[in-house]
Write an enzyme that holds these catalytic residues in place. Structure first.
Site, mmCIF file in Angstrom:
data_model
loop_
_atom_site.group_PDB
_atom_site.id
_atom_site.type_symbol
_atom_site.label_atom_id
_atom_site.label_comp_id
_atom_site.label_asym_id
_atom_site.label_seq_id
_atom_site.Cartn_x
_atom_site.Cartn_y
_atom_site.Cartn_z
ATOM 1 N NE ARG A 306 -14.426 63.094 -48.572
ATOM 2 C CZ ARG A 306 -15.574 63.074 -49.251
ATOM 3 N NH1 ARG A 306 -15.619 63.509 -50.501
ATOM 4 N NH2 ARG A 306 -16.687 62.651 -48.699
ATOM 5 C CD GLU A 755 -15.474 69.166 -47.817
ATOM 6 O OE1 GLU A 755 -16.505 68.487 -47.998
ATOM 7 O OE2 GLU A 755 -14.462 68.721 -47.246
HETATM 8 N N1 MTE Z 1 -17.522 78.527 -45.617
HETATM 9 C C1 MTE Z 1 -17.289 79.405 -44.629
HETATM 10 N N2 MTE Z 1 -17.621 80.692 -44.810
HETATM 11 N N3 MTE Z 1 -16.692 79.021 -43.454
HETATM 12 C C2 MTE Z 1 -16.304 77.710 -43.241
HETATM 13 O O1 MTE Z 1 -15.786 77.385 -42.178
HETATM 14 N N4 MTE Z 1 -16.188 75.422 -44.180
HETATM 15 C C3 MTE Z 1 -16.141 74.612 -45.396
HETATM 16 C C4 MTE Z 1 -17.325 74.944 -46.297
HETATM 17 N N5 MTE Z 1 -17.463 76.364 -46.470
HETATM 18 C C5 MTE Z 1 -16.540 76.760 -44.286
HETATM 19 C C6 MTE Z 1 -17.186 77.232 -45.465
HETATM 20 C C7 MTE Z 1 -16.141 73.183 -45.146
HETATM 21 S S1 MTE Z 1 -14.682 72.420 -44.783
HETATM 22 C C8 MTE Z 1 -17.261 72.428 -45.259
HETATM 23 S S2 MTE Z 1 -17.237 70.754 -45.088
HETATM 24 C C9 MTE Z 1 -18.576 73.022 -45.547
HETATM 25 O O2 MTE Z 1 -18.500 74.440 -45.660
HETATM 26 C C10 MTE Z 1 -19.543 72.662 -44.430
HETATM 27 O O3 MTE Z 1 -20.769 73.251 -44.573
HETATM 28 P P1 MTE Z 1 -21.912 72.703 -45.550
HETATM 29 O O4 MTE Z 1 -21.896 71.216 -45.431
HETATM 30 O O5 MTE Z 1 -23.137 73.303 -45.020
HETATM 31 O O6 MTE Z 1 -21.547 73.156 -46.922
HETATM 32 N N1 HPA Z 2 -15.649 64.227 -45.006
HETATM 33 C C1 HPA Z 2 -15.571 65.130 -44.005
HETATM 34 N N2 HPA Z 2 -15.588 64.805 -42.747
HETATM 35 C C2 HPA Z 2 -15.677 63.511 -42.440
HETATM 36 C C3 HPA Z 2 -15.763 62.525 -43.422
HETATM 37 C C4 HPA Z 2 -15.737 62.908 -44.775
HETATM 38 O O1 HPA Z 2 -15.814 62.082 -45.715
HETATM 39 N N3 HPA Z 2 -15.822 61.349 -42.802
HETATM 40 C C5 HPA Z 2 -15.780 61.628 -41.483
HETATM 41 N N4 HPA Z 2 -15.703 62.933 -41.260
HETATM 42 MO MO1 MOS Z 3 -15.199 70.019 -44.079
HETATM 43 S S1 MOS Z 3 -13.199 69.505 -44.200
HETATM 44 O O1 MOS Z 3 -15.668 68.350 -44.360
HETATM 45 O O2 MOS Z 3 -15.350 70.225 -42.390
#
Ligand code: MTE
Ligand code: HPA
Ligand code: MOS
Length: 809
Positions: A306, A755
């Site tokens: 990534r 993210e």
């Molecule tokens: N928001 C909160 N409040 N707590 C979390 O742990 N994790 C982040 C983001 N926002 C997180 C957060 C991460 S690393 C990811 S990948 C996404 O939430 C995952 O959730 P989603 O795919 O439903 O957005």
């Molecule tokens: N993003 C987050 N988590 C993951 C991914 C990615 O692209 N691939 C495997 N785990």
């Molecule tokens: Mo988020 S780093 O893809 O859990």
């Protein structure tokens, strides 16, 4: 689009939300503590548990040999659950102590005698490179003729950048409770982003079939990527004790142990050569990325991928080569953290942009706009050959330039800094505006699938489960809103049930920001199948006198049953839906505000509840399961080419900082953000994600520094590890969402928010550099700092001579 609060807001603020460790104790339950290595690398010569076993309250001690298979790993299975013959990082688990409570467990742990033979450890990326200590092979993504383009470039720069790690600092440490169930089954309650992974690691570790292991995740107190892979061994520790002793077993890591044992954001070291013309067009980039993977592979190779796929960020670079190599060191295995590799790739290219601007004596924003992806002149294809569709980047840059009043503030800051150079009591000020383009999809294609189960009960209320896990981000609120709106109901009619592997199997982690995109689409497909049946039933019911409806007649069997077809749906959650509402309609039947209407009989209506009752009495299924996968992904890992992402979430931030010249402290005094999140499902939740991610990122680029001694993490508590607090929130903080109605590939035209906004923190890091540019040492050479730019790092850059005696040769 709604603005409803988070579905758990009221239980969170009143303390009634249940987290794993809030589960009531069973009278026979045991507490599990973990003994881990204090050494980064050592041979284990002997483990003596005799004394510890006799310690009061200790009921059992378990070692690696007690697992059926003592091995796990998400991509490569290379990590022991419990180290047996050697340890490869400080914090690596060796023994589990099962005892009556945390105190007896700790007392027993202190009596375990481990004899180590300490070995030299690899404790830096540089050492790993020189010893060729690597995890997996080197990767390359390349477009164009980089050598030729570099050779003919009018201007060239060569530099490197050190990027440090960061702790996730979720409020709830790793935790799991395992309950032994009838006939050898185990039920595990875990705080994991990836229940399916926990299920697999537990069943493999314990020698059980997946059918005998159920993993349940109700919610996490934060995950941020830290619980994508590393919650699994914790679940296996609780499960092993439950299996061996046939009692419930609870493991709750302390904050200190959690920080020492678990991996962080991967540190990176990057090296680059860049070629550009006198206008500032970047013509060629040759970048070499190295990451610190820690002792085991974990997700590091995917994180590196990534990073390589985000080394372009918002910029078209015609000749670009990026190579990536993960290093094996003797630190905790580094892992996913919000943004995955993205923030590292983007940090590099944003620094490059700044250096190019500095070299040419231009404003960095001019260079950003010049190089930005555009639909004109073929400058809209990434180095991995994906076309940048729905490109909002130029608009984001120019809108934010105007809204943040960039030009005027740039002038003010220049005038202010001219004074500050004379009057040391004044802070230095800096301003920077950076964009982000973040690819949404797992780069590993098979992970881009999800499934959902939707149940309508006879009172007209619903339950739903998907593979998505709630970690605070609001995935449950969003999915319940999608389901409810499809049926014209309030969100409160839908209850999202805990994620459980016996309802949704073979799921992916809730990660890559794709939780709602994948699982929400699956839920839409499931609910539409029911909706099709209900619509056909409603159409027919409107032609039948109500006295003959099944609720009155089914018990007697006097009327014929209404039959409906099981209609077929494709994989497209937007098919058949009117684009602007995102809602599909069948047979001219509309679901609105708890009522059902027919185009054929505009004067008639029935309640949703009565339609559901009719469906039941006519033996029409009120539950559905659906599977969904992102379409159109073609990224080939071997060639490094193809469509890696369903779409890109985009945004831009303009940050102003103020630096105290005596302490080196940098404060973010103002931040302006515009984020393109397509058409949000819930704007309030999305704004929460944007501000939270930005501030979390601010910590990574400013104050959060991990200090290790001989590979052991010393900064393992908030007293020594400084995350941003409420006072660090920019005093002026303007956040708005771009109006973008055009994200056709994703469910309801939304864009993922989790993210991408974290990467906007790089505007803070570059603004800090910007503030220092006027100081005499930096007039010719752009300031050189590590990321994070801590107070110390800033002072060191300003006064290298004062730091000489502390700098290692
Ligand atoms: N928001 C909160 N409040 N707590 C979390 O742990 N994790 C982040 C983001 N926002 C997180 C957060 C991460 S690393 C990811 S990948 C996404 O939430 C995952 O959730 P989603 O795919 O439903 O957005
Ligand atoms: N993003 C987050 N988590 C993951 C991914 C990615 O692209 N691939 C495997 N785990
Ligand atoms: Mo988020 S780093 O893809 O859990």
């Amino acid at each position: 689009m709604s603005n409803l609060p988070h579905d758990s807001a009221h239980t969170h603020v009143t303390g009634r939300s249940e987290f794993v460790d809030d589960r009531a104790y069973h009278s026979n339950e045991l507490f599990v503590d973990v003994l881990y290595s204090p050494h980064a690398k050592a041979k284990i010569k002997k483990i003596n548990i005799d004394k510890a076993l006799k310690s009061p309250g200790v009921k059992g001690i378990f070692l690696g040999k007690d697992f059926h298979h003592n091995i796990w790993g998400t991509i490569f299975q290379d990590q022991p659950l419990l180290a047996e013959t050697e340890v490869n990082f400080a914090g690596e688990a060796i023994a589990l102590i099962a005892a009556t409570n945390p105190d007896t467990a700790a007392a027993g742990k202190a009596l375990i005698e481990v004899t180590y033979e300490v070995k030299p450890a690899v404790l830096s990326v540089q050492d790993a490179i020189s010893q060729e200590s690597f995890i997996a092979g080197s990767r390359k993504i390349e477009r164009g003729e980089v050598e030729k383009a570099l050779a003919s470039a009018p201007n060239k720069l060569e530099n490197s950048l050190v990027i440090r790690g960061a702790d996730h600092f979720y409020l709830e440490s790793n935790v799991a409770i395992a309950y032994p169930k009838e006939d050898g089954q185990i039920e595990v309650h875990s705080s994991s982003q990836h229940p399916t992974e926990c299920q697999h690691v537990v069943s493999h570790g314990l020698g059980l079939g997946s059918k005998d292991v159920t993993v349940i995740v109700k919610r996490m107190g934060g995950g941020f990527g830290g619980k994508e892979s590393q919650a699994a061994p914790i679940a296996a520790y609780a499960a092993l004790v439950a299996q061996k002793l046939n009692v419930p077993a609870r493991i709750v890591l302390t904050k200190d142990d959690d920080m020492v044992m678990t991996g962080k954001r991967n540190p990176f070291e990057v090296f680059y050569n860049v070629g550009f013309d006198d206008n500032g067009y970047i013509t060629a980039l040759d970048a070499k990325l190295y990451s610190d993977g820690g002792a085991y592979a974990d997700l590091s190779t995917s994180i590196m991928e990534r990073a390589m796929l985000h080394s372009d960020n918002a910029y078209f670079i015609p000749h670009l080569r990026v190579t990536g190599q993960v290093c094996r060191t003797n630190y905790h295995p580094h892992t996913a953290f919000r943004g995955f590799g993205g923030p590292k790739g983007v940090a590099m290219i944003e620094k490059i942009i700044e250096e190019v601007a500095h070299y040419l004596g231009k404003d960095p924003l001019e260079i950003r706009k010049l190089n930005c992806y555009t639909d004109e002149g073929g400058r809209n294809v990434t180095h991995y050959d994906q076309v940048v569709e729905n490109n909002c980047l130029p608009r984001l840059l120019s809108d934010l330039e105007k809204e943040s009043n960039y030009v005027a503030r740039r002038k003010e800051i220049e005038a202010h800094n001219a004074k500050a150079l004379v009057d040391r009591s004044l802070p230095l000020k800096g301003l920077s505006l950076t964009p982000v383009k973040f690819g949404i999809s797992f780069t590993t294609r098979f992970l881009n699938q999800a499934n959902a189960l939707v149940i309508i009960h006879r009172d007209g209320t619903l339950q739903a489960t998907t593979g998505a896990t709630e970690m605070g981000q609001g995935v449950n609120a969003r999915i319940s809103e999608l389901i409810a709106s499809e049926l014209g109901l309030q969100r409160s009619a839908v209850r999202m049930m805990p994620t459980s592997t016996d309802k949704n199997a073979n799921t992916s982690p809730t990660a890559a920001s794709s939780g709602t995109d994948l699982n929400g689409a699956a839920a839409i497909l499931a609910v539409r199948r029911i909706k099709m049946r209900l619509s056909e039933l409603a159409l027919k019911l409107f032609d039948i006198p109500e006295s003959q409806w099944a609720r009155h007649t089914a018990g007697l069997g006097t009327q014929e049953e209404v039959e409906v077809k099981n209609a077929h749906l494709t994989n497209d959650p937007n098919e058949g839906a009117e684009w602007n509402s995102g809602i599909a309609e069948y047979h001219g039947i509309t679901f609105k505000e708890g009522q059902v209407f027919s185009a054929k009989h505009p004067e008639k209506r029935m309640t949703f509840h009565s339609l559901v009752v009719e469906a039941y009495h006519n033996r029409i299924a009120l539950s559905e399961y659906a599977h969904y996968k992102f379409p159109g992904l073609s990224f080939n890992k071997l060639t490094g080419k193809g469509t890696a992402f369903l779409y890109f979430t985009q945004g831009a931030a303009c940050s102003e900082v103020s630096i105290d010249r005596d302490t080196g402290e940098a404060k973010v005094t103002r931040a302006d953000i515009i984020m393109d999140l397509g058409r949000p499902i819930n704007e309030g939740l999305d704004l929460g994600q944007v501000t939270g991610a930005f501030i979390q990122g601010m910590g990574w680029v400013t104050t959060e520094k991990l200090f290790y001694k001989n590979g052991f993490l010393l900064s393992h508590a908030p007293s020594t590890y400084k995350i941003p607090n409420i006072q660090d929130t920019p005093r002026i903080f303007n956040v708005r969402l771009l109006n973008n109605n055009e994200n056709k590939p994703n469910v309801r035209g939304t864009k993922a928010a989790g993210e991408p906004p974290l990467l906007l923190c790089l505007s803070v890091w570059t603004a800090i550099h910007d503030a220092m540019k006027g100081l005499s040492p930096f007039k010719l050479k752009y300031p050189h700092m590590e990321l994070p730019a801590t107070n110390e790092e800033i002072l060191k850059a300003m006064h290298p001579e004062l730091f000489k005696k502390w700098t290692k040769k």
